[in-house]
Design a protein around this motif. Sequence first.
Motif, PDB file in Angstrom:
ATOM      1  N   ASP A 242       0.792  -1.186   0.055  1.00 18.54           N
ATOM      2  CA  ASP A 242       0.015   0.033   0.033  1.00 18.54           C
ATOM      3  C   ASP A 242       0.866   1.161  -0.035  1.00 18.54           C
ATOM      4  OD1 ASP A 242      -2.641   1.238   0.514  1.00 18.54           O
ATOM      5  OD2 ASP A 242      -1.494   2.033   2.020  1.00 18.54           O
ATOM      6  N   HIS A 265       0.087  -9.702   1.051  1.00 15.52           N
ATOM      7  CA  HIS A 265       0.020  -8.781  -0.061  1.00 15.52           C
ATOM      8  C   HIS A 265      -0.883  -9.409  -1.074  1.00 15.52           C
ATOM      9  CE1 HIS A 265       3.472 -10.932  -1.548  1.00 15.52           C
ATOM     10  NE2 HIS A 265       3.230 -10.622  -2.483  1.00 15.52           N
ATOM     11  N   GLN A 270      -3.234  -4.787  -5.852  1.00 12.76           N
ATOM     12  CA  GLN A 270      -2.644  -3.460  -5.243  1.00 12.76           C
ATOM     13  C   GLN A 270      -1.770  -2.833  -6.205  1.00 12.76           C
ATOM     14  OE1 GLN A 270      -1.280  -5.906  -1.352  1.00 12.76           O
ATOM     15  NE2 GLN A 270      -1.526  -3.622  -0.653  1.00 12.76           N
TER      16      GLN A 270
END
Length: 357
Positions: A242, A265, A270
């Motif tokens: 992030d 993750h 993302q």
Amino acid sequence: MTQELSFQRFVEQSDLLEELKYDFNEKAEFRHIETQRPFVFNYYKNVPERNSKRYQALSHLLQQYIYELLEKVCKLQKVYIPPEADKEPRSFFFMSERALTNHHSALLVLLQDHGVFRAGQWSQQAIIHHGLQHGSQIPCIQMALQAHHDVIVLNPNDNFVDLKMEKEWKGLSTQNTECSSLKMFQTESLFSLQKPLQCIPKRCSNTAEQHLAYVWDYFISKTEGKDVAFIVHGYGGLVFMDLLVRRKSEVMSKVYAVALIDSQHHVGHQLGSDVQLLTWIKHHCREWVTSPKPLNKPAVTVLKKQFPMVSAGTEKHDLAPSSSLQSIFKYFKKALKAKMNIMSPHVPIVTRSSTKI
């Protein structure tokens, strides 16, 4: 541990002397001080609620104990954020004394998994059942300091303050040894939590993502010419990705290596199809995953590998950080050397013969 750094000293400040007769032995294992047996959760037979409250008390005492070890054993400084918010609930993290000023050393940032545990812990369960060497971040910090690195220990799970419990906990967080303060933490208060928690968020640390972003913006990014590495565990991997997306150019220029440990993750969700980011993680990230294979052996995964993945040398998520630690530091050493070689390319020596026309 010495008497000054004994876990029992924190227990003595409570009314739980009989319920928590435990301390860390010479091997840093959590054992009963009389029987030397491991921790037993079911202290009150067939009374799960009281056992749960006892475990909550243990959790808080361990937090305070680890904080003290970070300051007194690792010589780290506690930094409150935001600095100006001294009249409201706020979070904090730890860093070595010259983390922001020593431009000649690399900086290692530790980012833990999500859970009830706080700064200095990879896993509270691992501390209780396997000892400080496996569950705490202290071996990692000491290894970094011995290698002349600076360290920042994040506190991503310290997101709110419980108004109801703040008064009871406060007695445990002070180091006042006067008799009047020793009993501030009452067993009755612990075992009578029936009402919903009354919590308020901590500014700039409402979430793990916000906590990391704040420390990055106001501390890590201010270090000029410093090479930064991250060790991230579990949800910490998602939090780092992030930050990578939100602070793309800064992170790509300052961070030379990221060690992800059994990370949560998701590159596709993302990072999307950002070619720059995908190329960067391919060359700057490596993940140690839980696996039955020996440490550092290539790991098999059904998902596409965006960067190298190797075995952590264990199948247990909580033990993966301690199991892979030696391998991670070798990776950092190699990655930092590679960066230095790129920044300082070999210049050929000019000889007399080479200048002839």
